[in-house]
Enzyme design. Structure first.
Site: not given
Length: 322
Positions: A165, A191, A270, A273, A296, A305
């Site tokens: 990210r 995150k 993004h 990514r 994730h 994806y």
């Protein structure tokens, strides 16, 4: 926020602060307990929007909400022609709050349960990915004979080869490139402050080393890995890049210069990514490994994806003959 309502001393709680915290409504506790600042702000905005719509003025009045109020709000959101993803997120914010209130025995049930949510596109994500030739054009766009060009090539390679990210890229320090079992890795803070280690692609490693040699800050291990090349406002260069600058001054800039922005509608950071994830999956990378690689929390996000079943060349379109 609890800390906004009750100033906390550096040493310990005073008796008055202790009693004030005892009286904090669980609605505010829920908000204060969300650690990610962006998520906290988004959820706060969503619940405030719902409260404004229903005419609620105090946090405790949320305990009177019924399912019919939530359905009315959903219809209101639909009338504003918000995207399905936005409506789902707003309902999720409200559901998260009521789950917490149920846990605290402040309400007997979650009024959001059973409220129909807009259908999600479970097959593909909405972020556009680049093709191989487009990715190469973008990588080669920055000039190789300027410091900014050398830095931008290294940044684009870091994004395109590792799927990180933009916030993660901006937070990288020099010391976050470290050897593990003889292979150079990025130490990435993702995150929820989760740490993951991602092997560095050999091309990206070469470009980063060229950039550090040109910028001459490779010895400052605690400093930012990618830094501004000029700062007209303060002159300070020893700092991390801003995520917005990565979009405007790198991805958007070279997207326009190469014409890729006209080919890929919605090109953003993004997208790089999405490109990395799509490319890895197309070349038979294990989806569980890609999930870990991207950071994730749920493999269902990674599946957005996975476009192996929807390759353009496999479409019946190309089997039609007249």
């Amino acid at each position: 926020m609890v800390s906004d309502l009750v100033p906390i001393s550096k040493e310990s709680l005073t008796l008055e602060q202790y009693r004030q915290l005892e009286d904090v409504p669980p609605e505010l506790e829920w908000l204060a307990n969300i650690t990610n600042p962006k998520t906290r702000q988004a959820y706060k905005n969503d619940v405030t929007e719902f409260s404004t719509f229903t005419g609620l003025r105090a946090p405790s009045e949320l305990r009177t909400v019924a399912r019919s109020h939530v359905i009315a709000w959903r219809k209101h959101l639909e009338s504003r022609e918000l995207s399905p993803a936005s409506i789902r997120r707003k309902l999720s914010a409200l559901s998260s709050l009521f789950d917490y209130l149920c846990e605290r025995n402040a309400v007997v049930g979650n009024p959001v349960d059973g409220v129909k949510r807009p259908m999600a596109n479970g097959n593909e994500g909405s972020t556009p990915a680049l093709g191989d030739a487009q990715a190469r054009r973008l990588l080669e766009a920055p000039p190789p004979d300027t410091l900014k060009g050398v830095r931008d090539r290294a940044i684009l390679a870091t994004l395109l080869y590792h799927g990180i990210r933009r916030e993660e890229l901006c937070l990288l320090r020099v010391r976050d490139m470290q050897s593990r079992q003889g292979v150079m890795h990025f130490r990435i803070k993702g995150k929820r402050d989760k740490i993951r280690f991602v092997p560095v692609h050999v091309l990206a490693q070469r470009l980063i080393e060229e950039y550090l040699a040109a910028a001459k800050h490779g010895g400052g291990l605690d400093g930012a890995l990618f830094r501004p090349v000029k700062n007209n406002r303060t002159g300070t260069l020893d700092k991390h890049l801003e995520p917005g600058s990565v979009y405007r001054n790198i991805v958007q800039k070279y997207g326009r210069a190469t014409g890729i922005d006209a080919e890929v509608i919605g090109l953003c950071v993004h997208s790089l990514r999405a490109t990395a994830a799509t490319n890895a999956l197309s070349h038979e990378a294990d989806i569980a490994k890609v999930q870990e690689w991207l950071g994730h929390a749920n493999v269902s996000t990674t599946r957005l994806y996975d476009r192996r079943k929807s390759k353009p060349e496999d479409s019946p379109t190309f089997h039609v003959k007249y």
